[in-house]
Write a protein that holds these residues in place. Sequence first.
Motif, PDB file in Angstrom:
ATOM      1  N   UNK A   1      67.800  -6.269   7.423  1.00  0.00           N
ATOM      2  CA  UNK A   1      68.682  -7.080   7.019  1.00  0.00           C
ATOM      3  C   UNK A   1      68.524  -8.545   7.828  1.00  0.00           C
ATOM      4  N   UNK A   2      67.587  -8.481   8.846  1.00  0.00           N
ATOM      5  CA  UNK A   2      67.221  -9.626   9.778  1.00  0.00           C
ATOM      6  C   UNK A   2      68.422  -9.829  10.714  1.00  0.00           C
ATOM      7  N   UNK A   3      68.887  -8.805  10.782  1.00  0.00           N
ATOM      8  CA  UNK A   3      70.025  -8.716  12.003  1.00  0.00           C
ATOM      9  C   UNK A   3      69.389  -8.187  13.306  1.00  0.00           C
ATOM     10  N   UNK A   4      68.452  -8.871  13.961  1.00  0.00           N
ATOM     11  CA  UNK A   4      67.724  -8.057  15.159  1.00  0.00           C
ATOM     12  C   UNK A   4      68.689  -7.694  16.233  1.00  0.00           C
ATOM     13  N   UNK A   5      69.274  -8.626  16.597  1.00  0.00           N
ATOM     14  CA  UNK A   5      70.220  -8.403  18.034  1.00  0.00           C
ATOM     15  C   UNK A   5      71.032  -7.258  17.886  1.00  0.00           C
ATOM     16  N   UNK A   6      71.716  -7.205  16.607  1.00  0.00           N
ATOM     17  CA  UNK A   6      72.485  -6.208  16.194  1.00  0.00           C
ATOM     18  C   UNK A   6      71.870  -4.467  16.229  1.00  0.00           C
ATOM     19  N   UNK A   7      70.501  -4.800  15.826  1.00  0.00           N
ATOM     20  CA  UNK A   7      69.605  -3.504  15.687  1.00  0.00           C
ATOM     21  C   UNK A   7      69.517  -3.088  17.016  1.00  0.00           C
ATOM     22  N   UNK A   8      69.019  -3.986  17.793  1.00  0.00           N
ATOM     23  CA  UNK A   8      68.674  -3.515  19.310  1.00  0.00           C
ATOM     24  C   UNK A   8      69.952  -3.194  20.080  1.00  0.00           C
ATOM     25  N   UNK A   9      70.960  -3.861  19.923  1.00  0.00           N
ATOM     26  CA  UNK A   9      72.269  -3.098  20.598  1.00  0.00           C
ATOM     27  C   UNK A   9      72.584  -1.744  20.018  1.00  0.00           C
ATOM     28  N   UNK A  10      72.412  -1.748  18.707  1.00  0.00           N
ATOM     29  CA  UNK A  10      72.651  -0.130  17.942  1.00  0.00           C
ATOM     30  C   UNK A  10      71.859   0.609  18.594  1.00  0.00           C
ATOM     31  N   UNK A  11      70.446   0.436  19.023  1.00  0.00           N
ATOM     32  CA  UNK A  11      69.543   1.256  19.662  1.00  0.00           C
ATOM     33  C   UNK A  11      70.052   1.676  21.124  1.00  0.00           C
ATOM     34  N   UNK A  12      70.374   0.465  21.838  1.00  0.00           N
ATOM     35  CA  UNK A  12      71.051   0.828  23.198  1.00  0.00           C
ATOM     36  C   UNK A  12      72.073   1.685  23.274  1.00  0.00           C
ATOM     37  N   UNK A  13      73.042   0.961  22.437  1.00  0.00           N
ATOM     38  CA  UNK A  13      74.462   1.633  23.052  1.00  0.00           C
ATOM     39  C   UNK A  13      74.541   3.126  22.273  1.00  0.00           C
ATOM     40  N   UNK A  14      74.265   2.960  20.885  1.00  0.00           N
ATOM     41  CA  UNK A  14      74.609   4.264  20.209  1.00  0.00           C
ATOM     42  C   UNK A  14      73.427   5.444  20.346  1.00  0.00           C
ATOM     43  N   UNK A  15      72.334   5.141  20.284  1.00  0.00           N
ATOM     44  CA  UNK A  15      71.168   5.919  20.341  1.00  0.00           C
ATOM     45  C   UNK A  15      71.125   6.200  21.823  1.00  0.00           C
ATOM     46  N   UNK A  16      71.426   5.315  22.772  1.00  0.00           N
ATOM     47  CA  UNK A  16      71.108   5.484  24.133  1.00  0.00           C
ATOM     48  C   UNK A  16      72.153   6.255  25.113  1.00  0.00           C
ATOM     49  N   UNK A  17      73.528   5.782  24.422  1.00  0.00           N
ATOM     50  CA  UNK A  17      74.488   6.231  25.725  1.00  0.00           C
ATOM     51  C   UNK A  17      75.702   7.096  24.726  1.00  0.00           C
ATOM     52  N   UNK A  18      75.833   6.824  23.367  1.00  0.00           N
ATOM     53  CA  UNK A  18      76.862   7.448  22.622  1.00  0.00           C
ATOM     54  C   UNK A  18      76.440   8.977  22.292  1.00  0.00           C
ATOM     55  N   UNK A  19      75.185   9.012  21.876  1.00  0.00           N
ATOM     56  CA  UNK A  19      74.700  10.390  21.598  1.00  0.00           C
ATOM     57  C   UNK A  19      74.536  11.017  22.810  1.00  0.00           C
ATOM     58  N   UNK A  20      74.157  10.557  24.066  1.00  0.00           N
ATOM     59  CA  UNK A  20      73.885  11.150  25.099  1.00  0.00           C
ATOM     60  C   UNK A  20      75.253  11.816  25.688  1.00  0.00           C
ATOM     61  N   UNK A  21      76.287  10.975  25.586  1.00  0.00           N
ATOM     62  CA  UNK A  21      77.647  11.252  25.711  1.00  0.00           C
ATOM     63  C   UNK A  21      78.161  12.445  25.162  1.00  0.00           C
ATOM     64  N   UNK A  22      77.713  12.386  23.688  1.00  0.00           N
ATOM     65  CA  UNK A  22      78.237  13.305  22.780  1.00  0.00           C
ATOM     66  C   UNK A  22      77.594  14.861  23.163  1.00  0.00           C
ATOM     67  N   UNK A  23      76.186  14.754  23.550  1.00  0.00           N
ATOM     68  CA  UNK A  23      75.540  15.958  24.026  1.00  0.00           C
ATOM     69  C   UNK A  23      76.107  16.496  25.308  1.00  0.00           C
ATOM     70  N   UNK A  24      76.594  15.643  26.352  1.00  0.00           N
ATOM     71  CA  UNK A  24      77.267  15.840  27.516  1.00  0.00           C
ATOM     72  C   UNK A  24      78.523  16.742  26.908  1.00  0.00           C
ATOM     73  N   UNK A  25      79.272  16.306  26.043  1.00  0.00           N
ATOM     74  CA  UNK A  25      80.207  16.726  25.781  1.00  0.00           C
ATOM     75  C   UNK A  25      80.200  18.152  25.079  1.00  0.00           C
ATOM     76  N   UNK A  26      79.344  18.306  24.302  1.00  0.00           N
ATOM     77  CA  UNK A  26      78.948  19.530  23.682  1.00  0.00           C
ATOM     78  C   UNK A  26      78.478  20.455  24.617  1.00  0.00           C
ATOM     79  N   UNK A  27      77.631  20.119  25.737  1.00  0.00           N
ATOM     80  CA  UNK A  27      77.095  21.147  26.748  1.00  0.00           C
ATOM     81  C   UNK A  27      78.582  21.572  27.705  1.00  0.00           C
TER      82      UNK A  27
END
Lengths: 132, 216
Positions: free
Chosen positions: B75-101
């Motif tokens: 959708x040509x929203x580049x900045x949002x895409x990289x913010x999504x990768x950084x914050x969601x894939x980079x930290x939120x999922x890691x935090x969720x995995x921490x929580x699961x462990x």
Amino acid sequence: MHLAYPAVLSALLFCTGLYGVLARRNAILVLMSVELMLNAVNLNLVAFDVWLSRTAEETLHSGQALTLFTIAIAAAEIGIGLAIVLAVYRNRGTSDIDKLRDTVEGHEPDGDASDSDASATRATAEKAEATA
Amino acid sequence: MTPAAAAGTAAHATTTAAAEAQGFLSPTGVEIAFLLVGLVTFGAALITVTTRQLVHAALWLVVALGGLAVEYLLLTAEFIAWVQVLIYVGSVVVLLLFGLMLTRAPIGRSPDADSGNRWVALTVAVAAAAALVWVVVDAFRTTWIDLDGAPAGSTEVTGASLFQHWVLPFEALSVLLLAALVGAIVLSRKAKAATSAAAPSAPGGTDTRRDTEGAR
């Protein structure tokens, strides 16, 4: 691109998250489903912002700005939510939201043993809070 | 005169070629790519909410969020895409995995992942999906997104609008992130005083907050 594609995808993702929130028992899985719902909203915001930025004369790019805000608030929410879940897990020994029925009204809890157990853990938690 | 005209036509040809070559894919190609990535994203989301293996749910969530990042790129929203990768894939999922462990989630199948009101939830979700899809398709049947030209969400455009029109909400958001940071620390500390079991929760929470603020 047809605007219906991102809109339909976002609606489907939202309903997937809705199912997860209603059907899951583990609190962390519920948080994951909430993340899915928030992401569906983000996709909607971005798609409509791209559409409006071409059709409108002048745009504030409010969709993308709100998407960034939503992402930040979702990160804050997941941090606080996990802190709460971990605190509950430490006090109760479970993160199963079907078993957290201390404030339930209308009918008795399942068994006396679990009830006394829960009240005991609650008492220890209150004591810990008092000492902290 | 002729060389100038030739140069002019050549320049015009290059600009049109550049305009045509601006999109990575043709319009139909973008639609097809969007459809395929959307199917993958939706499938990963379905597996996330239905799988009985808790860690697998978090890993499929990575696929769903990454697929959404690709959709933002389409959708040509580049900045949002990289913010999504950084914050969601980079930290939120890691935090969720921490929580699961930290809540000692079982690694294998856990039969009680779904509660008893699964069928009610399925009914509600399917009804909501049918209503939403019907309304949305009916409302936007004749609407098209024009994806040609300059990208609508490049970093320059997003930054300009964010720091011209949205400065005050941005600052309020930084205060909110600070409040979330302090709140996570307070919650973890009180619990740590109760039992000294799970000390790593506090560093995990603060790390993610720092990640978020660094990415902002």
